[in-house]
Write a protein that holds these residues in place. Structure first.
Motif, PDB file in Angstrom:
ATOM      1  N   LEU A 151       0.842  -1.197   0.000  1.00  0.00           N
ATOM      2  CA  LEU A 151       0.000   0.000   0.000  1.00  0.00           C
ATOM      3  C   LEU A 151       0.877   1.247   0.000  1.00  0.00           C
ATOM      4  N   GLU A 152       0.591   2.152  -0.925  1.00  0.00           N
ATOM      5  CA  GLU A 152       1.381   3.372  -1.039  1.00  0.00           C
ATOM      6  C   GLU A 152       1.256   4.230   0.217  1.00  0.00           C
ATOM      7  N   THR A 153       0.075   4.222   0.839  1.00  0.00           N
ATOM      8  CA  THR A 153      -0.125   5.031   2.047  1.00  0.00           C
ATOM      9  C   THR A 153       0.753   4.537   3.195  1.00  0.00           C
ATOM     10  N   GLU A 154       0.951   3.232   3.252  1.00  0.00           N
ATOM     11  CA  GLU A 154       1.798   2.686   4.308  1.00  0.00           C
ATOM     12  C   GLU A 154       3.273   2.953   4.044  1.00  0.00           C
ATOM     13  N   ASN A 155       3.587   3.178   2.770  1.00  0.00           N
ATOM     14  CA  ASN A 155       4.980   3.391   2.394  1.00  0.00           C
ATOM     15  C   ASN A 155       5.391   4.860   2.513  1.00  0.00           C
ATOM     16  N   LYS A 156       4.466   5.717   2.896  1.00  0.00           N
ATOM     17  CA  LYS A 156       4.740   7.138   3.005  1.00  0.00           C
ATOM     18  C   LYS A 156       5.524   7.428   4.262  1.00  0.00           C
ATOM     19  N   GLN A 157       6.540   8.286   4.153  1.00  0.00           N
ATOM     20  CA  GLN A 157       7.371   8.638   5.308  1.00  0.00           C
ATOM     21  C   GLN A 157       7.664  10.118   5.237  1.00  0.00           C
ATOM     22  N   THR A 158       7.459  10.813   6.335  1.00  0.00           N
ATOM     23  CA  THR A 158       7.670  12.250   6.329  1.00  0.00           C
ATOM     24  C   THR A 158       9.146  12.599   6.533  1.00  0.00           C
ATOM     25  N   ARG A 159       9.819  11.918   7.448  1.00  0.00           N
ATOM     26  CA  ARG A 159      11.234  12.204   7.674  1.00  0.00           C
ATOM     27  C   ARG A 159      11.935  10.965   8.211  1.00  0.00           C
ATOM     28  N   VAL A 160      13.257  10.968   8.057  1.00  0.00           N
ATOM     29  CA  VAL A 160      14.047   9.837   8.505  1.00  0.00           C
ATOM     30  C   VAL A 160      14.185   9.879  10.031  1.00  0.00           C
ATOM     31  N   ARG A 161      14.351   8.717  10.657  1.00  0.00           N
ATOM     32  CA  ARG A 161      14.477   8.623  12.108  1.00  0.00           C
ATOM     33  C   ARG A 161      15.670   9.435  12.612  1.00  0.00           C
ATOM     34  N   THR A 162      15.568  10.017  13.813  1.00  0.00           N
ATOM     35  CA  THR A 162      16.602  10.923  14.329  1.00  0.00           C
ATOM     36  C   THR A 162      17.969  10.267  14.417  1.00  0.00           C
ATOM     37  N   ASP A 163      18.035   9.072  15.001  1.00  0.00           N
ATOM     38  CA  ASP A 163      19.344   8.425  15.151  1.00  0.00           C
ATOM     39  C   ASP A 163      19.926   7.996  13.811  1.00  0.00           C
ATOM     40  N   ILE A 164      19.051   7.610  12.863  1.00  0.00           N
ATOM     41  CA  ILE A 164      19.521   7.243  11.528  1.00  0.00           C
ATOM     42  C   ILE A 164      20.070   8.482  10.821  1.00  0.00           C
ATOM     43  N   GLN A 165      19.359   9.606  10.945  1.00  0.00           N
ATOM     44  CA  GLN A 165      19.830  10.857  10.349  1.00  0.00           C
ATOM     45  C   GLN A 165      21.182  11.266  10.936  1.00  0.00           C
ATOM     46  N   THR A 166      21.323  11.115  12.259  1.00  0.00           N
ATOM     47  CA  THR A 166      22.596  11.451  12.914  1.00  0.00           C
ATOM     48  C   THR A 166      23.731  10.577  12.392  1.00  0.00           C
ATOM     49  N   ALA A 167      23.466   9.280  12.270  1.00  0.00           N
ATOM     50  CA  ALA A 167      24.493   8.357  11.758  1.00  0.00           C
ATOM     51  C   ALA A 167      24.891   8.720  10.335  1.00  0.00           C
ATOM     52  N   LEU A 168      23.913   9.063   9.489  1.00  0.00           N
ATOM     53  CA  LEU A 168      24.205   9.442   8.106  1.00  0.00           C
ATOM     54  C   LEU A 168      24.991  10.750   8.045  1.00  0.00           C
ATOM     55  N   THR A 169      24.660  11.675   8.928  1.00  0.00           N
ATOM     56  CA  THR A 169      25.389  12.949   8.981  1.00  0.00           C
ATOM     57  C   THR A 169      26.846  12.725   9.356  1.00  0.00           C
ATOM     58  N   VAL A 170      27.085  11.876  10.344  1.00  0.00           N
ATOM     59  CA  VAL A 170      28.460  11.574  10.787  1.00  0.00           C
ATOM     60  C   VAL A 170      29.223  10.855   9.673  1.00  0.00           C
ATOM     61  N   ILE A 171      28.572   9.929   8.993  1.00  0.00           N
ATOM     62  CA  ILE A 171      29.217   9.222   7.875  1.00  0.00           C
ATOM     63  C   ILE A 171      29.609  10.224   6.790  1.00  0.00           C
TER      64      ILE A 171
END
Length: 444
Positions: free
Chosen positions: A161-181
């Motif tokens: 379902l496309e509605t279930e696949n909708k995401q507004t923003r990435v998780r905080t800790d995941i975003q932090t890890a990506l920023t550090v990388i």
């Protein structure tokens, strides 16, 4: 040398000095007694004795001072060496203590990555960043740990379902890890290896200006991610989802984007030289001013893409779909467009110098004042195309379909028109084109 030995040695030196100093005087006194000398001569002898004694004393004093000076210098040198060794030991001890502390912090941070509290996990990621910055030897290890953390906690899930696949923003800790990388990634540390971020869900992630060189991002989802100014040179993005992502001024030099989905992505002024975009979906994407020189776009979908002012020189666009694409003033010098679909494309002012357009479909396209000098258009379909003012100098138009094409004011000097179809073509004001040649070409 102990203090008692030093004093005894000093006493001996004083005694020797006294003996050498007094000896000349005694010698001269004995000499004057044994000889019959006048008073004046005795005075002279006495003066000589005193002068000799003084000279001996002074010489001995100089020697003694030089001796003690050398001893003091030696003592100072030994003291300096001792201090230097002590400092080295202190530095080593400090380094060992720092390494021990860094190891403890490293181990504690790894443990806290699995904590249920998002704030604790985020703090642990920043601690690992500090370890990576303090120790170049630990940088690659930290990067591998953080990429593993992202892979385990942001797995791509193919929901129905496309509605279930909708995401507004990435998780905080995941975003932090990506920023550090993105801040600490150093491809040299990996000795040719790539950090693994395959099949990760990074939708809507903020990766502006991130250093993502040599990353393995195959199958990852970066839809609607902000990658402005990011460096993805030589990264592997095969089958990657980049729908509506912002890739403004991104560096994709020699990156692999085979079968990647870049639908509606913003690639304005992107550096995509030598990239592999085979069968990639770039429909509706904006590539205004982008540099795609030497890129492989074989069978790529570029329908309605904006390629105005883009540099596509020597790019491979064989069988590419450019239907309705905007290529105004684009540089297509020596570009391979064999079999490409350019139906209703806009090529106004484009540079197609020596381009390969054999069997290309350009029907109903617009190419006002485009430069086709030396281009090969064998079996190309330009039916109903608007080619007003185009330069076809020495172009190959063998078996080309120009039915109903508008060639007003076009330069047709030296063109090869073997078996060319001209029925219904508008040739008013065409330059360097003999009417008799046209009649022969049309079989009239």
């Amino acid at each position: 040398m102990s203090a008692n030995k030093t004093d005894a040695f000093k006493s001996k030196l004083v005694a020797i000095a006294a003996i050498f100093t007094v000896s000349p005087g005694l010698f001269f006194l004995l000499f004057t007694r044994n000889r019959q000398l006048s008073a004046l001569q005795k005075v002279e002898v006495a003066n000589q004795a005193l002068t000799t004694s003084a000279t001996c004393f002074l010489g001995f004093a100089v020697m003694l001072n030089a001796y003690y000076a050398s001893k003091r210098t030696e003592a100072i040198r030994r003291n300096a060496i001792a201090i230097e060794k002590s400092n080295e030991i202190n530095v080593k001890n400090t380094q060992i203590a720092q390494e021990r502390l860094a190891t403890e912090r490293f181990m504690n941070a790894i443990t806290q990555l699995g904590h249920e509290n998002v704030a604790t996990r985020t703090g642990a990621i920043y601690v690992l960043e500090g370890v990576a910055r303090e120790s170049s030897q630990q940088n690659w290890t930290v990067m591998q740990i953080l990429t593993a953390f992202v892979r385990e906690n942001a797995v791509v899930r193919h929901l129905q379902l496309e509605t279930e696949n909708k995401q507004t923003r990435v998780r905080t800790d995941i975003q932090t890890a990506l920023t550090v990388i993105g801040r600490c990634n150093s491809p040299e540390d990996g000795a040719g290896s790539k950090l693994d971020l395959r099949n990760t869900d990074m939708r809507c992630a903020d990766l502006r200006g991130a250093n993502l060189q040599h990353l393995d991002l195959r199958g990852s989802n970066l839809s609607e991610a902000d990658l402005r100014g990011a460096d993805l040179a030589e990264s592997d993005l095969d089958n990657c989802q980049l729908l509506s992502s912002i890739l403004y001024e991104v560096n994709l030099h020699k990156a692999s984007l085979r079968n990647a989905n870049l639908n509606l992505a913003n690639l304005n002024r992107a550096w995509i030289c030598g990239a592999n975009l085979q069968s990639a979906n770039l429909s509706g994407a904006s590539l205004r001013g982008a540099n795609l020189s030497g890129a492989n776009l074989y069978k790529a979908d570029l329908r309605s893409a904006n390629l105005k002012l883009a540099n596509l020189s020597k790019a491979k666009l064989f069988l590419a779909n450019l239907q309705g694409a905007k290529l105004a003033k684009a540089n297509l010098n020596h570009t391979g467009l064999m079999g490409a679909n350019l139906y209703a494309a806009n090529l106004n002012g484009a540079n197609l110098l020596q381009a390969n357009l054999n069997a290309a479909k350009l029907h109903h396209s617009e190419a006002y004042f485009a430069n086709f000098t030396g281009a090969s258009l064998r079996e190309a379909d330009l039916c109903g195309a608007n080619l007003m003012g185009c330069n076809f100098h020495k172009a190959i138009l063998c078996e080309t379909n120009l039915s109903g094409a508008n060639l007003m004011g076009a330069n047709l000097f030296g063109v090869d028109i073997c078996d060319t179809r001209w029925d219904g073509a508008i040739l008013t004001g065409a330059k360097n084109f003999e009417y008799q040649e046209m009649k022969v070409a049309m079989g009239d």
